[in-house]
Design an enzyme around this catalytic site. Structure first.
Site, mmCIF file in Angstrom:
data_model
loop_
_atom_site.group_PDB
_atom_site.id
_atom_site.type_symbol
_atom_site.label_atom_id
_atom_site.label_comp_id
_atom_site.label_asym_id
_atom_site.label_seq_id
_atom_site.Cartn_x
_atom_site.Cartn_y
_atom_site.Cartn_z
ATOM 1 C CE1 TYR A 209 -3.474 2.954 0.919
ATOM 2 C CE2 TYR A 209 -2.152 3.448 2.773
ATOM 3 C CZ TYR A 209 -3.129 3.371 1.837
ATOM 4 O OH TYR A 209 -4.199 4.573 1.898
ATOM 5 C CE LYS B 294 -3.469 5.403 -1.789
ATOM 6 N NZ LYS B 294 -4.182 6.226 -2.373
#
Length: 302
Positions: free
Chosen positions: A184, A188
């Site tokens: 993740y 990002k």
């Protein structure tokens, strides 16, 4: 930190065309519903669920009957050909003033997209890069007319938890080369670096990455990080609502241009903050741009 009330502080958006990804629920839905009250000409939004899309269209028309609202069914984890088809069939405008890359997933179990990329990389980063490649000519033409054109990436403080090196290019087609939250963080981080790369190549488009805050949305629906769910449950009284989480993206999309610095990272609301060292790495941003350009060289813009 500037106070921000979207009902009062978003200016009149007459004539503007907006495109929001992930607009059927959570932050994206709130972005659509806040913006429609300020009279934009047209709002396009994506999602995977047609029933949810229809509900948002109905709610938006009730709040802003003069604004055209179009739901574009699009799965960011599908093939680039399917994404292109969805956008080509759904987006019918000769201008685009605001593109908000909002859709995403967090700490999802291991999986691959239709084209074999790690699931969070595909959903949070690569799918948006495909859409932006498709729509960039429209954004540029709009900017050439003298309009204020903005590209907002809804990223996360979670970019600080990217794996060693920031982006493990050699592992992007592996489902679980690193842990769920590191994957993740990698996606990002890429969103922030992509804005940096955009500013360098297309400064006429204001590209800004924003952290929305931490709140109560369905972002955790697919995570298997039980410890994370437990922590957030324990501090649930501190979590922001989806509407509050929409404030920072809305601020970046609509605040007076002189209050924004192109390519800078903002935390809620409108607070310019230094992101991680990796997120400030020009060489890494250039490497990501080159990788993305090579990967998407067969994607023909609209």
């Amino acid at each position: 930190m500037p106070a921000f009330n979207p009902d009062k502080d978003i200016p009149d958006l007459s004539g503007k065309v907006v495109f929001v990804t992930g607009g059927t629920s959570g932050i994206g839905k709130e972005i659509v519903l806040f913006l429609v009250s300020h009279n934009p000409a047209h709002i396009y939004f994506t999602g995977r669920n047609e029933e949810a899309g229809a509900a948002v269209v109905a709610a938006a028309k009730a709040k802003g009957p003069s604004t055209e609202i179009t739901f574009v069914k699009c799965d960011l984890c599908s093939s680039r050909a399917k994404i292109r088809q969805a956008i080509a069939e759904g987006f019918k405008s000769d201008r685009l003033d605001i593109f908000i890359a909002n859709a995403g997933i967090m700490a999802a179990p291991p999986g691959l997209t239709e084209e074999g990329f790690e699931l969070q990389w595909g959903s949070n980063y690569l799918g948006h890069a495909v859409i932006l490649q498709l729509l960039r000519p429209v954004l540029l033409r709009t900017a050439e007319s003298g309009a204020d054109v903005r590209h907002i990436q809804v990223t996360s403080y979670g970019h600080n938890y990217a794996p060693p090196g920031g982006i493990q290019f050699e592992n992007l087609r592996k489902a679980d080369a690193v842990g769920d939250f590191a994957r993740y963080g990698q996606s990002k981080l890429a969103q922030i670096l992509f804005c940096k790369a955009m500013v360098k190549r297309y400064p006429q488009i204001t590209s800004v990455p924003v952290h929305p805050g931490v709140g109560n949305t369905n972002l955790l629906r697919n995570t298997k990080q039980s410890w994370l769910k437990s922590v957030l449950s324990a501090v649930s009284f501190l979590l922001k609502s989806a509407a509050e989480l929409a404030y920072n993206p809305l601020w970046a999309a609509t605040a007076p241009l002189q209050k924004l610095e192109n390519g800078q990272y903002y935390e809620p609301v409108g607070k310019k903050t230094a992101p991680s060292k990796l997120a400030r790495d020009e060489a890494l941003a250039d490497k990501l741009w080159e990788w993305t350009s090579n990967e998407l060289n067969d994607v023909e813009a609209l």
